[in-house]
Design an enzyme around this catalytic site. Sequence first.
Site, PDB file in Angstrom:
ATOM      1  N   ALA A  56     -41.308 -18.632  24.850  1.00  0.00           N
ATOM      2  CA  ALA A  56     -41.180 -19.356  23.580  1.00  0.00           C
ATOM      3  C   ALA A  56     -41.609 -20.795  23.822  1.00  0.00           C
ATOM      4  O   ALA A  56     -41.777 -21.230  24.959  1.00  0.00           O
ATOM      5  CB  ALA A  56     -39.744 -19.297  23.061  1.00  0.00           C
ATOM      6  N   LYS A  57     -41.789 -21.536  22.758  1.00  0.00           N
ATOM      7  CA  LYS A  57     -42.091 -22.963  22.856  1.00  0.00           C
ATOM      8  C   LYS A  57     -41.829 -23.589  21.496  1.00  0.00           C
ATOM      9  O   LYS A  57     -41.881 -22.904  20.467  1.00  0.00           O
ATOM     10  CB  LYS A  57     -43.557 -23.200  23.250  1.00  0.00           C
TER      11      LYS A  57
END
Length: 409
Positions: free
Chosen positions: A101-102
């Site tokens: 994720a980011k």
Amino acid sequence: MTAYAATVRYFNEAADLMGLSQNMRTLLLTPQREVKCQVAVQKDDGQIATYIGYRVQHDRARGPMKGGLRFDPAVDADEVLALATLMTWKTAVVNIPYGGAKGGIAVDVKTLSPSELERVTRGFVDAIHDVIGPDKDIPAPDMGTNAQVMAWIMSQYQKYHGFNPACVTGKPVELHGADGREEATGRGVATVSLALLKKENRPPEQTTAAVQGFGNVGTYTAEFLHEAGVKIRGVSDAYGAVWNDEGLDIPALLTHSRETGGVKGFVGGDALDGGALLTSDVDLLIPAAIGGVLTAENAGHVRAKYVVEAANNPTRPEADEIFHRNGVQVVPDILANAGGVTVSYFEWVQNRQHFKWDKSRVRNELDKIMNASFDAVWERATTKKVPLRTAAYLVGIGRVGRATVLAGI
């Protein structure tokens, strides 16, 4: 080429060798969720400011999703998607039980007061708290964020969900953070650099290096390599660069940088143009700042024999091809800078168990994982006769793909 397009290109190079079907490629590349939200806050002067926040959750086949949170004016949907995808392969390469994720907010933190930064952070958590958490998606620091920001995230998340420090990592030690987390990415970069030198039968004491970027990652990388005997000839940051043929006094430079805010004016070296550092006369080049600094225009002039990517996406695909033709060994970002997420994993484990490790255990476990991961990638590169980047993607995609198939749709 956009950051995400470059990531897909590297993915497809490995997928071609693996014989992945188009259906499987689409499945592995498509993100689970993309969030775009408004973060509206009242500034100190009473005006209302509106910022755009992002959180991309790419893959959860191997566990909850994990990735940094950056506050920077350049943050946009493409960059966040690219970095979330990289996190999926990165966590798989070092074999920790996460997906990728980011996230980020398009904001210049230098224009915010501390109270404004806190309100922006808490406003972002208000917008995404229901899609993050210790079993869903665990944020961590990145460009423009730090332990203090993570403390605010934990505090705001707990207002909705109760005490749960495992909801975020990279927190201050006083708020259930891990000893050694701040140094983790730089220590990991240094560890794989030394592992590469060992494979190449090159003693650290006979190796010269340059570190482009002297922020958190670059400073710790330089410090650990200096302790190992590597001669750091050049260092640069956003404001300048310094060079010494005989090697910089890294402890003195660290003190100077902390006291003055940068490397400029350090008396133990000569001033150098920051761009020239990338093509300087060293054995080992470590880009540790921003993405896209090694390009088709300068790659052919790089004199280093080894490039270790401490930053995310520092090498454009066209530059990567030039390095391959010129025999330059590149240790890719999804392996080289994985020390940060690895120690974030240790922090998460400690928070879940309510049992704290000391720094020596954190360092020992990190070194063990980084060395084992480097060995696995090196072995795959040697066996398949491919560059280290392709080998790392082969390892990462293979682990994610197997987990996806075994779990079923």
